[in-house]
Every structure is written in C-alpha cells, then in structure tokens.
Design a protein around this motif. Structure first.
Motif, PDB file in Angstrom:
ATOM      1  N   UNK A 206      39.365  40.743  40.027  1.00  0.00           N
ATOM      2  CA  UNK A 206      38.297  41.686  39.660  1.00  0.00           C
ATOM      3  C   UNK A 206      36.995  41.372  40.384  1.00  0.00           C
ATOM      4  N   UNK A 207      36.712  40.100  40.572  1.00  0.00           N
ATOM      5  CA  UNK A 207      35.530  39.739  41.370  1.00  0.00           C
ATOM      6  C   UNK A 207      35.663  40.313  42.779  1.00  0.00           C
ATOM      7  N   UNK A 208      36.817  40.102  43.382  1.00  0.00           N
ATOM      8  CA  UNK A 208      37.038  40.513  44.764  1.00  0.00           C
ATOM      9  C   UNK A 208      37.086  42.036  44.918  1.00  0.00           C
ATOM     10  N   UNK A 209      37.404  42.739  43.845  1.00  0.00           N
ATOM     11  CA  UNK A 209      37.441  44.201  43.883  1.00  0.00           C
ATOM     12  C   UNK A 209      36.050  44.828  43.844  1.00  0.00           C
TER      13      UNK A 209
ATOM     14  N   UNK B 145      30.909  42.051  46.304  1.00  0.00           N
ATOM     15  CA  UNK B 145      31.344  40.656  46.150  1.00  0.00           C
ATOM     16  C   UNK B 145      32.648  40.467  46.896  1.00  0.00           C
ATOM     17  N   UNK B 146      32.726  39.387  47.649  1.00  0.00           N
ATOM     18  CA  UNK B 146      33.965  39.051  48.346  1.00  0.00           C
ATOM     19  C   UNK B 146      34.301  37.588  48.066  1.00  0.00           C
ATOM     20  N   UNK B 147      35.484  37.339  47.509  1.00  0.00           N
ATOM     21  CA  UNK B 147      35.928  35.969  47.265  1.00  0.00           C
ATOM     22  C   UNK B 147      36.416  35.403  48.592  1.00  0.00           C
TER      23      UNK B 147
ATOM     24  N   UNK C 183      33.213  41.356  33.604  1.00  0.00           N
ATOM     25  CA  UNK C 183      34.607  40.929  33.823  1.00  0.00           C
ATOM     26  C   UNK C 183      35.097  40.122  32.624  1.00  0.00           C
ATOM     27  N   UNK C 184      34.260  39.215  32.118  1.00  0.00           N
ATOM     28  CA  UNK C 184      34.640  38.459  30.921  1.00  0.00           C
ATOM     29  C   UNK C 184      34.965  39.418  29.775  1.00  0.00           C
TER      30      UNK C 184
END
Length: 158
Positions: A25-28, A32-34, A77-78
C-alpha cells in the motif's frame, strides 16, 4: 525526492501478510516509492510484554510529500489494515513509524523525527541497520550501525 525510513511491526493476525500489505500500500501511493526493504525480524514485545511476539522490518522510501503528509498516509494505511489504538504498546495488526526523513529534526505534538525512541530499540535498529547502516542519525551524529552496536554493548545513548 526525499528519502525516509519507516519501521513496521505486526503481532496480530497474519503478521507477514500484514507487513506485506502495508509495504504494498505504501508503494501504491503516487507520491511514495518503496526502494529498499529489510528482512523480517521476530521480536518479543516491548513495553507491554503480555502479548504475542512481533515481526518487525524497515523500509526505505522516496517521496515527494512532506513528513506530515507521509504521516497522514501511514496512519490511513494502519486504519485500512485494522489498526485499533486501545492502549500504549498494545497488540496491533500493523504499526508504521517514521524513523528518519532526510536529515530533518522535527518535534511536533503528533510527529517527532528522528523517532524519539529508535536508538533504544533493537527491533528498530536491527532491520534499519540492514538497509541504512551508514545513515547518520541527525540528533546524535552517529550512524545507525554505531547506534546498533552501542545498544548491543549496553551503552547508553543520550
């Protein structure tokens, strides 16, 4: 692009899937890019010990958003992943903390960067050192690897 480091942990439900879902979800997020991901570390609970063990990890992200916007994203996200805040240090499906954001030092009611307790927690420093051992903690002027070694040796950091 700013580089930030996030600490993630889970001790309820399918812990690995919770972490994978959070990273995905972070990367989506469009801003934001992991870019790096640590190994998973199984750890005993910190603070409140009568709960299941955690799986912890850290990720490096590149982002175009501010630290406060990043905080809003991780809190969303949490929430999406079922995080309920009932008690301090209590069990949780997912916990995402902003550990470092560039060389920024920030102290607000809802956000402190660097994370105020990271230098005291092996479950943060072990995975963080894996992906960012040479990164300097702006408050201490020491690398993450040095902080990890000092914690392991029982030395007290400020």
């Amino acid at each position: 692009m700013a580089v930030a480091y996030l600490g993630l942990g889970s001790n309820l439900g399918n812990r690995r899937e919770n972490l994978d879902s959070a990273v995905r979800r972070l990367d989506e997020q469009s801003e934001i890019s992991v870019t790096e991901r640590s190994s998973l570390y199984e750890t005993e609970p910190y603070g409140k010990t009568d709960q299941p063990d955690f799986i912890n990890m850290c990720v490096e992200v590149e982002t175009r958003i501010s630290p406060l916007e990043l905080l809003e994203n991780v809190l969303a996200i949490e929430h999406e992943l079922g995080r309920v805040r009932k008690e301090v240090w209590g069990p949780r499906t997912i916990d995402i903390d902003i550990l470092l954001y560039e060389d920024l030092e920030l102290s607000l009611d809802d956000l402190s960067i660097p994370h105020t307790e990271m230098h005291k927690r092996a479950f943060v420093l072990d995975p963080l050192a894996e992906i960012a051992g040479g990164r300097i903690h702006p408050g201490f002027g020491k690398t993450v690897q040095t902080l990890k070694e000092e914690l392991e040796a029982g030395e007290k950091n400020v």
